[in-house]
Design an enzyme around this catalytic site. Structure first.
Site, PDB file in Angstrom:
ATOM      1  N   GLU A 276       0.887  -1.173   0.000  1.00  0.00           N
ATOM      2  CA  GLU A 276       0.000   0.000   0.000  1.00  0.00           C
ATOM      3  C   GLU A 276       0.914   1.209   0.000  1.00  0.00           C
ATOM      4  O   GLU A 276       1.583   1.475   0.996  1.00  0.00           O
ATOM      5  CB  GLU A 276      -0.867   0.036   1.266  1.00  0.00           C
ATOM      6  CG  GLU A 276      -1.785  -1.142   1.450  1.00  0.00           C
ATOM      7  CD  GLU A 276      -3.048  -1.077   0.600  1.00  0.00           C
ATOM      8  OE1 GLU A 276      -3.170  -0.164  -0.235  1.00  0.00           O
ATOM      9  OE2 GLU A 276      -3.887  -1.974   0.767  1.00  0.00           O
ATOM     10  N   CYS A 310      -2.587   8.489   2.796  1.00  0.00           N
ATOM     11  CA  CYS A 310      -2.194   8.020   1.466  1.00  0.00           C
ATOM     12  C   CYS A 310      -3.280   8.338   0.455  1.00  0.00           C
ATOM     13  O   CYS A 310      -2.996   8.559  -0.710  1.00  0.00           O
ATOM     14  CB  CYS A 310      -1.875   6.543   1.512  1.00  0.00           C
ATOM     15  SG  CYS A 310      -3.110   5.623   2.396  1.00  0.00           S
ATOM     16  N   GLU A 408       3.373  13.774  -4.425  1.00  0.00           N
ATOM     17  CA  GLU A 408       2.693  13.589  -3.151  1.00  0.00           C
ATOM     18  C   GLU A 408       3.371  14.476  -2.098  1.00  0.00           C
ATOM     19  O   GLU A 408       4.585  14.427  -1.920  1.00  0.00           O
ATOM     20  CB  GLU A 408       2.794  12.122  -2.729  1.00  0.00           C
ATOM     21  CG  GLU A 408       2.104  11.847  -1.417  1.00  0.00           C
ATOM     22  CD  GLU A 408       2.191  10.389  -1.012  1.00  0.00           C
ATOM     23  OE1 GLU A 408       3.310   9.856  -0.951  1.00  0.00           O
ATOM     24  OE2 GLU A 408       1.131   9.789  -0.768  1.00  0.00           O
TER      25      GLU A 408
HETATM   26  P1  NAD Z   1       8.583   4.918   4.336  1.00  0.00           P
HETATM   27  O1  NAD Z   1       8.239   4.192   3.112  1.00  0.00           O
HETATM   28  O2  NAD Z   1       9.924   5.522   4.480  1.00  0.00           O
HETATM   29  O3  NAD Z   1       8.384   4.010   5.645  1.00  0.00           O
HETATM   30  C1  NAD Z   1       7.368   3.074   5.792  1.00  0.00           C
HETATM   31  C2  NAD Z   1       7.903   1.899   6.576  1.00  0.00           C
HETATM   32  O4  NAD Z   1       8.898   1.229   5.819  1.00  0.00           O
HETATM   33  C3  NAD Z   1       8.569   2.270   7.893  1.00  0.00           C
HETATM   34  O5  NAD Z   1       8.273   1.292   8.872  1.00  0.00           O
HETATM   35  C4  NAD Z   1      10.049   2.228   7.546  1.00  0.00           C
HETATM   36  O6  NAD Z   1      10.868   1.969   8.653  1.00  0.00           O
HETATM   37  C5  NAD Z   1      10.088   1.065   6.586  1.00  0.00           C
HETATM   38  N1  NAD Z   1      11.254   1.054   5.703  1.00  0.00           N
HETATM   39  C6  NAD Z   1      12.023   2.106   5.303  1.00  0.00           C
HETATM   40  N2  NAD Z   1      13.023   1.686   4.502  1.00  0.00           N
HETATM   41  C7  NAD Z   1      12.880   0.345   4.383  1.00  0.00           C
HETATM   42  C8  NAD Z   1      13.602  -0.662   3.668  1.00  0.00           C
HETATM   43  N3  NAD Z   1      14.687  -0.383   2.931  1.00  0.00           N
HETATM   44  N4  NAD Z   1      13.184  -1.934   3.766  1.00  0.00           N
HETATM   45  C9  NAD Z   1      12.094  -2.255   4.486  1.00  0.00           C
HETATM   46  N5  NAD Z   1      11.381  -1.348   5.183  1.00  0.00           N
HETATM   47  C10 NAD Z   1      11.768  -0.057   5.128  1.00  0.00           C
HETATM   48  O7  NAD Z   1       7.440   5.952   4.426  1.00  0.00           O
HETATM   49  P2  NAD Z   1       7.372   7.231   5.332  1.00  0.00           P
HETATM   50  O8  NAD Z   1       8.143   8.322   4.695  1.00  0.00           O
HETATM   51  O9  NAD Z   1       7.696   6.834   6.728  1.00  0.00           O
HETATM   52  O10 NAD Z   1       5.783   7.493   5.191  1.00  0.00           O
HETATM   53  C11 NAD Z   1       5.191   8.355   4.235  1.00  0.00           C
HETATM   54  C12 NAD Z   1       4.801   7.645   2.964  1.00  0.00           C
HETATM   55  O11 NAD Z   1       4.015   6.479   3.220  1.00  0.00           O
HETATM   56  C13 NAD Z   1       3.958   8.479   2.055  1.00  0.00           C
HETATM   57  O12 NAD Z   1       4.512   8.498   0.778  1.00  0.00           O
HETATM   58  C14 NAD Z   1       2.593   7.811   2.033  1.00  0.00           C
HETATM   59  O13 NAD Z   1       1.887   7.921   0.825  1.00  0.00           O
HETATM   60  C15 NAD Z   1       2.902   6.416   2.321  1.00  0.00           C
HETATM   61  N6  NAD Z   1       1.741   5.781   2.975  1.00  0.00           N
HETATM   62  C16 NAD Z   1       0.928   4.993   2.232  1.00  0.00           C
HETATM   63  C17 NAD Z   1      -0.184   4.410   2.788  1.00  0.00           C
HETATM   64  C18 NAD Z   1      -1.098   3.523   2.002  1.00  0.00           C
HETATM   65  O14 NAD Z   1      -1.974   2.898   2.582  1.00  0.00           O
HETATM   66  N7  NAD Z   1      -0.960   3.429   0.710  1.00  0.00           N
HETATM   67  C19 NAD Z   1      -0.440   4.606   4.132  1.00  0.00           C
HETATM   68  C20 NAD Z   1       0.411   5.413   4.861  1.00  0.00           C
HETATM   69  C21 NAD Z   1       1.500   5.985   4.266  1.00  0.00           C
END
Ligand code: NAD
Ligand code: MN
Length: 508
Positions: A276, A310, A408
Site C-alpha cells: 500500500e 495516502c 505527493e
Molecule cells: P517509508 O516508506 O519511508 O516508511 C514506511 C515503513 O517502511 C517504515 O516502517 C520504515 O521503517 C520502513 N522502511 C524504510 N526503509 C525500508 C527498507 N529499505 N526496507 C524495508 N522497510 C523499510 O514511508 P514514510 O516516509 O515513513 O511514510 C510516508 C509515505 O508512506 C507516504 O509516501 C505515504 O503515501 C505512504 N503511505 C501509504 C499508505 C497507504 O496505505 N498506501 C499509508 C500510509 C502511508
C-alpha cells in the site's frame, strides 16, 4: 491560545529497563513497554531509537531497535509457534480476536493518548478514531476466522477435487507512522484470522502504540511467538524482514520508493507481496455539485490527520462555473472545521506533521508552489509553537506542470485547478503514476458512474472522500500498490490455496 501541554517520562520501579512511566498532559500515567516483544517476552537489543513528540519537539522516550539478529530470533519464534498455531481451529482464533477487540475498547483512552503524543494527532478527534477502528477490525476479522473456506469442484463421476485455504505461515508486516496502530491492525487482524504467525515492525517515528498493544495481544490469549513486535529502522530491521528467507509473505504500507525496495528484497524467496503505497488523489467538483458538501468532504480528505493520508484528496479540479464560489466556501470550511491546537484539547482538529524531516519537506513544497506561480488562497494562519505545525494551505489556479500538482506532499496542502469538460478533467485526473483513490462530486448519476468507470484508482468515492469501510477492499492501481486490504480480499491475501485431487476409482 496555541499553547500545548507537555508530558514527562521516568523509569518505573517494576522493571528498570523494559518499561517506562509516561505522565500524560491529562495527569494520568501510562506504563509504556520499550523492549522488543519476541516469543511472548520483552527483550533488549544493542540499539535504541528515540521517539520525538511532534508538538513539543522533545523526546518522549527511547525504545529498543531490532537489528538483523533480533529479526531472526522473531522469525524463529514465529516459525516454531506456527507448528501448533496452524492446528488451532478458526473458532478459537475468532475468540481471541473478539477478546482483543474488547480489550482494545477498554483501553481506547490510553492507546489514543499514546498515539497523540507520539504522532501529534488530536487525541479526541483523531487518535480515538484510530483505536475505535482497530477494535472494530479485530471484531470484523474475528468473524472471518471460522469462515475461511475452500470449494468442492466436481471433476467427473469418479473423481473430485476440493480446495482448502491455508495460512501462508510466517508473515512480515511493515507499517508507517501516519496511522501507527490502525495500519498495524489492518495487517495483524486478517493475518491472525487466517492463521498466520507474525513479525511486525512499526515506523521509527512512532513505535509506542504498537508496543503497548502487545500487552493486550498477550492478554487476549495469543500464544508466545504467534505475534512478535519489533521497533527498528527501515534499512536495517525493515530490510531484514523483507529479505528474510524464512518469511513467507511481506505486507508493507509506506512510500512507493520503499515499496519498490521491499518488493525487490522479497523476491529472493518469492514472498507474496502486498504493498500500500503513495497517492495523489484527484477530487472533481462538477458544476451541479452540492458545493457545501463538496467543500466539507474535500476539507476532511486532506486536512484530517494533517493531510498525512495516502488517499488524501490533494488535487482538486473544479468546474469553471462554480470555481470562484467553491474556493470561497472551501476556505471558510477549512478555517471553521480544522483549528490547530493542543492535541489534548477536545476542540483541536489539526495537529502538527510527524517530524522535522516532514516539516521541511512539506514547507519546501509550499515554497515550490509559490515559485511556480500557484495562487496562495490560504496558508498564512499563525501556528502554535513549539512543534512541526503547517498551517492549512490551499493553492488555486494550478496546472498540470506544477510540482505541487504532480508529487505527493503528505501534509495539509491542496491544489485547485479549473476545468471545462468531463473529458478534460478525466484526462487530468488520470495524469498520474499514482492510482489510489479518486473523488467525484455531482448530482448526475450517469456522470458519476461514467467517471467511476474511467478513473484509474483503486477506490472511487462518489459525493464523499476518505470514508473507508473495513468491509470494502482498499488498495492502489498503478504505482499506488499491489493487492487489496480489508474486506474478504483482505483475508484472502493472508491465505494460499491447496487443491486436493481425489481419485474415486480411475485406473491407470
Ligand atoms: P517509508 O516508506 O519511508 O516508511 C514506511 C515503513 O517502511 C517504515 O516502517 C520504515 O521503517 C520502513 N522502511 C524504510 N526503509 C525500508 C527498507 N529499505 N526496507 C524495508 N522497510 C523499510 O514511508 P514514510 O516516509 O515513513 O511514510 C510516508 C509515505 O508512506 C507516504 O509516501 C505515504 O503515501 C505512504 N503511505 C501509504 C499508505 C497507504 O496505505 N498506501 C499509508 C500510509 C502511508
Ligand atoms: Mn514520535
Amino acid at each position: 491560545m496555541h499553547r500545548v501541554r507537555h508530558f514527562s517520562t521516568g523509569m518505573t520501579g517494576l522493571s528498570k529497563n523494559l518499561f517506562v512511566d509516561i505522565k500524560l498532559p491529562t495527569g494520568k500515567s501510562i506504563q509504556q513497554p520499550i523492549g522488543l516483544y519476541i516469543n511472548g517476552e520483552w527483550v533488549t537489543s544493542e540499539k535504541m531509537i528515540e521517539t520525538i513528540c511532534p508538538y513539543t519537539e522533545t523526546p518522549i522516550t527511547s525504545v529498543y531497535a531490532a537489528t538483523e539478529k533480533e529479526v531472526d530470533q522473531a522469525v524463529k519464534a514465529a516459525r516454531n509457534a506456527f507448528k501448533a498455531w496452524k492446528k488451532v481451529p478458526g473458532e478459537e482464533r475468532a475468540k481471541m480476536l473478539f477478546k482483543l477487540a474488547r480489550l482494545t475498547e477498554e483501553h481506547v483512552d490510553e492507546l489514543a493518548s499514546i498515539e497523540a503524543i507520539d504522532t501529534g494527532k488530536p487525541k479526541d478527534f483523531n487518535a480515538k478514531a484510530d483505536v475505535d477502528g482497530t477494535a472494530a477490525l479485530m471484531e470484523h476479522c474475528g468473524g472471518w476466522a471460522d469462515k475461511i473456506v475452500g470449494s468442492a469442484i466436481p471433476v467427473s463421476h469418479n473423481k473430485f477435487a476440493y480446495t482448502i485455504k491455508e495460512p501462508l505461515g510466517v508473515v512480515g508486516l511493515i507499517v508507517p507512522w501516519n496511522y501507527p496502530l490502525s495500519m498495524a491492525a489492518w495487517k495483524i487482524a486478517p493475518a491472525l484470522a487466517a492463521g498466520n504467525c507474525i513479525v511486525i515492525k512499526s515506523a521509527e517515528n512512532t513505535p509506542l502504540s504498537l508496543l503497548k498493544y502487545a500487552t493486550l495481544i498477550e492478554k487476549a490469549g495469543f500464544p508466545p511467538g504467534v505475534v512478535n513486535i519489533v521497533s527498528g529502522y527501515g534499512a536495517e530491521c525493515g530490510n531484514a524482514i523483507s529479505s528474510h528467507p524464512n518469511i513467507d509473505k511481506v505486507s508493507f504500507t509506506g512510500s512507493t520508493g520503499v515499496g519498490q525496495v521491499v518488493q525487490q528484497a522479497a523476491s529472493n524467496n518469492l514472498k507474496v507481496v502486498t504493498l500500500e503505497c503513495g497517492g495523489k488523489s484527484p477530487l472533481i467538483v462538477f458544476e451541479d455539485a452540492d458545493l457545501e458538501q463538496a467543500a466539507k468532504w474535500a476539507s476532511f480528505g486532506v486536512m484530517y490527520n494533517s493531510g498525512q493520508n495516502c488517499t488524501a484528496n490533494s488535487r482538486l479540479y473544479v468546474h469553471e462555473k462554480v470555481y470562484d464560489e467553491f474556493i470561497l466556501i472551501y476556505k471558510a470550511t477549512i478555517l471553521a472545521d480544522y483549528p490547530m491546537g493542543d492535541p489534548f484539547d477536545a476542540d483541536s482538529r489539526l495537529g502538527p506533521v510527524i517530524s522535522k524531516i516532514q516539516f521541511d519537506k512539506v514547507s519546501a513544497y509550499i515554497e515550490k508552489g509559490k515559485q511556480e506561480g500557484a495562487t496562495l488562497v490560504l496558508g498564512n494562519e499563525s501556528v502554535p509553537s513549539p512543534g512541526y505545525w503547517i498551517a492549512p494551505t490551499v493553492f488555486a489556479d494550478c496546472n498540470e506542470s506544477m510540482t505541487v500538482v504532480k508529487e505527493e506532499i503528505f501534509g495539509p496542502v491542496v491544489t485547485i485547478s479549473k476545468f471545462l469538460s468531463q473529458e478534460e478533467v478525466l484526462e487530468k485526473a488520470n495524469n498520474s503514476d499514482y492510482g489510489l483513490a479518486a473523488m467525484v462530486f455531482t448530482k448526475d448519476i450517469a456522470r458519476a458512474h461514467q467517471c467511476a468507470s474511467e478513473l484509474e484508482a483503486g477506490s472511487v468515492y462518489i459525493n464523499s472522500s476518505n470514508d473507508e469501510d473495513i468491509r470494502v477492499p482498499f488498495g492502489g492501481y498503478k504505482m499506488s500498490g499491489v493487492g487489496r486490504e480489508l474486506g474478504q480480499e483482505g483475508i484472502d491475501i493472508y491465505t494460499q490455496t491447496k487443491s486436493i485431487h481425489v481419485n474415486l476409482g480411475v485406473k491407470m
